[in-house]
Design an enzyme around this catalytic site. Structure first.
Site, PDB file in Angstrom:
ATOM      1  N   HIS A 136      25.116  34.633  40.312  1.00 23.24           N
ATOM      2  CA  HIS A 136      25.031  33.211  40.295  1.00 23.24           C
ATOM      3  C   HIS A 136      26.019  32.827  40.970  1.00 23.24           C
ATOM      4  O   HIS A 136      26.976  33.388  41.440  1.00 23.24           O
ATOM      5  CB  HIS A 136      25.086  32.617  38.802  1.00 23.24           C
ATOM      6  CG  HIS A 136      26.329  32.894  38.182  1.00 23.24           C
ATOM      7  ND1 HIS A 136      26.615  33.991  37.574  1.00 23.24           N
ATOM      8  CD2 HIS A 136      27.308  31.999  38.007  1.00 23.24           C
ATOM      9  CE1 HIS A 136      27.928  34.285  37.048  1.00 23.24           C
ATOM     10  NE2 HIS A 136      28.263  33.000  37.208  1.00 23.24           N
ATOM     11  N   HIS A 174      36.800  33.675  34.415  1.00 25.11           N
ATOM     12  CA  HIS A 174      35.351  33.602  33.834  1.00 25.11           C
ATOM     13  C   HIS A 174      35.144  32.500  32.854  1.00 25.11           C
ATOM     14  O   HIS A 174      36.083  32.158  31.810  1.00 25.11           O
ATOM     15  CB  HIS A 174      35.150  35.048  33.151  1.00 25.11           C
ATOM     16  CG  HIS A 174      33.804  35.004  32.285  1.00 25.11           C
ATOM     17  ND1 HIS A 174      32.579  34.925  33.205  1.00 25.11           N
ATOM     18  CD2 HIS A 174      33.623  34.686  31.189  1.00 25.11           C
ATOM     19  CE1 HIS A 174      31.416  34.989  32.215  1.00 25.11           C
ATOM     20  NE2 HIS A 174      32.134  34.872  31.152  1.00 25.11           N
ATOM     21  N   GLU A 212      30.556  32.975  44.704  1.00 23.05           N
ATOM     22  CA  GLU A 212      31.850  32.621  44.387  1.00 23.05           C
ATOM     23  C   GLU A 212      32.756  33.357  45.153  1.00 23.05           C
ATOM     24  O   GLU A 212      33.917  33.013  45.538  1.00 23.05           O
ATOM     25  CB  GLU A 212      32.034  33.084  42.915  1.00 23.05           C
ATOM     26  CG  GLU A 212      31.271  32.051  42.152  1.00 23.05           C
ATOM     27  CD  GLU A 212      31.207  32.547  40.767  1.00 23.05           C
ATOM     28  OE1 GLU A 212      32.087  33.178  40.080  1.00 23.05           O
ATOM     29  OE2 GLU A 212      30.275  32.062  39.991  1.00 23.05           O
ATOM     30  N   ASP A 247      37.061  38.124  37.182  1.00 26.44           N
ATOM     31  CA  ASP A 247      35.752  37.352  36.484  1.00 26.44           C
ATOM     32  C   ASP A 247      35.234  38.526  35.440  1.00 26.44           C
ATOM     33  O   ASP A 247      35.843  39.558  35.417  1.00 26.44           O
ATOM     34  CB  ASP A 247      34.809  37.003  37.475  1.00 26.44           C
ATOM     35  CG  ASP A 247      33.811  36.133  37.130  1.00 26.44           C
ATOM     36  OD1 ASP A 247      33.633  35.724  35.925  1.00 26.44           O
ATOM     37  OD2 ASP A 247      33.176  35.732  38.089  1.00 26.44           O
ATOM     38  N   HIS A 258      30.807  38.973  41.003  1.00 24.28           N
ATOM     39  CA  HIS A 258      29.239  39.163  40.985  1.00 24.28           C
ATOM     40  C   HIS A 258      28.752  38.467  42.382  1.00 24.28           C
ATOM     41  O   HIS A 258      29.310  37.756  43.002  1.00 24.28           O
ATOM     42  CB  HIS A 258      28.590  38.605  39.768  1.00 24.28           C
ATOM     43  CG  HIS A 258      28.999  37.136  39.696  1.00 24.28           C
ATOM     44  ND1 HIS A 258      28.620  36.236  40.102  1.00 24.28           N
ATOM     45  CD2 HIS A 258      30.024  36.516  38.720  1.00 24.28           C
ATOM     46  CE1 HIS A 258      29.067  34.920  39.985  1.00 24.28           C
ATOM     47  NE2 HIS A 258      30.014  35.104  38.912  1.00 24.28           N
ATOM     48  N   GLU A 295      31.642  39.287  34.918  1.00 28.61           N
ATOM     49  CA  GLU A 295      30.046  39.818  35.264  1.00 28.61           C
ATOM     50  C   GLU A 295      30.238  41.007  36.088  1.00 28.61           C
ATOM     51  O   GLU A 295      29.175  41.819  35.543  1.00 28.61           O
ATOM     52  CB  GLU A 295      29.337  38.885  35.803  1.00 28.61           C
ATOM     53  CG  GLU A 295      28.866  37.567  35.005  1.00 28.61           C
ATOM     54  CD  GLU A 295      29.560  36.350  35.098  1.00 28.61           C
ATOM     55  OE1 GLU A 295      29.639  35.465  34.377  1.00 28.61           O
ATOM     56  OE2 GLU A 295      30.746  36.573  35.658  1.00 28.61           O
TER      57      GLU A 295
END
Length: 274
Positions: A117, A61, A135, A8, A105, A10
């Site tokens: 998020h 991502h 996630e 990902d 994240h 972030e």
């Protein structure tokens, strides 16, 4: 052995703002380069420990087209593009021996955490069997459903704590400490890569110590959505119903794989605007 590295954006060192993760923004190209470099560090670490390992890298991502293919370590296979089976975990199967979550994240509502998020800004929370999962948890449970442990995670300190709560023996690398949603104290990118390479090798060597995070069915799943129109769309799916007001839906899944796939579908539906 087969290792799946899901990457990902972030949680990459140095990244703190949506402009660095959004293809339409000027900082995105730098974010892509940082993301690719950290992926390469992890690939190198895996192969330091197991030179014959089969390494798959899932670009995980946004559009799933962020990693720079020509700059990625040629010893790995790259999975990019969407839609695709299992989303962020594309490439996961019963032959996978270990999963690594890089640049991840914290969940929505977690914090302080950089760019926290869950799947999208439309999702306020996902609870499986009453347990709130972002996630990290959702993907760890999908891997666990197939008996595969998540052996390594990198991101900010809050993200690392999320995996430690689920898999205490997993290796984590905090490449930054969040000061808020869009601020952090980060280690230098080169330092982050050195730590990741070392940690990836350690995670492979110690993978037998990490138990898969598995959730057995049937499972009750609740999702809090940002807008009422998202609930209207979600309830068009058979088996999904409103619950407790105008922003929550619920469904029952026979096993975790079914739950995971339906969550991915509802996330996509939530992106549709009236």
């Amino acid at each position: 052995m087969k290792v799946l590295i899901s990457v990902d954006m972030e949680g990459i060192s140095g990244i703190v703002h949506p402009a660095e993760t959004n293809p339409d923004c000027y900082d995105y190209q730098q974010g892509r380069a940082l993301m690719t470099a950290e992926a390469n560090a992890v690939i190198a670490g895996v192969l330091d420990a197991e030179p014959a390992a089969e390494v798959w890298v899932a670009d995980a991502h946004g559009p799933f087209r962020n990693l720079l293919p020509e700059d990625l370590d040629r010893r790995a296979r790259l999975i990019r593009g969407k839609p695709r089976p299992l989303g962020m975990l594309a490439g996961l199967d019963e032959h996978t021996d270990a999963v690594m979550l890089i640049g991840y994240h914290a969940r929505a509502g977690g914090g302080p955490a950089v760019l926290a998020h869950t799947m999208s800004d439309a999702i306020l929370d996902v609870r499986v069997g009453g347990r709130s999962l972002g996630e990290i948890g959702l993907n760890a449970a999908m891997a666990g459903h197939l008996g595969v442990p998540v052996v390594l995670l990198s991101g900010d300190g809050t993200a690392c704590a999320e995996l430690t709560d689920l898999a205490p023996s997993a290796v984590t690398v905090a490449v930054k400490q969040a000061l808020g949603q869009t601020a952090a104290v980060a280690v230098h990118p080169e330092e982050a890569r050195e730590r990741l390479r070392t940690a990836a090798a350690k995670a492979i060597e110690q993978r037998a110590l990490v138990a898969p995070f598995a959730l057995t069915g049937p499972l009750e799943v609740e999702i809090d959505l940002y807008g009422p129109h998202m609930v209207d769309l979600a309830t068009l799916v058979p088996g999904v119903s409103r619950a407790g007001g105008g922003r929550k839906v619920t469904f029952t899944a026979s096993d975790y794989a079914d739950a995971y796939r339906l969550v991915l579908l509802l996330v996509q539906l939530a992106s549709i605007r009236p």
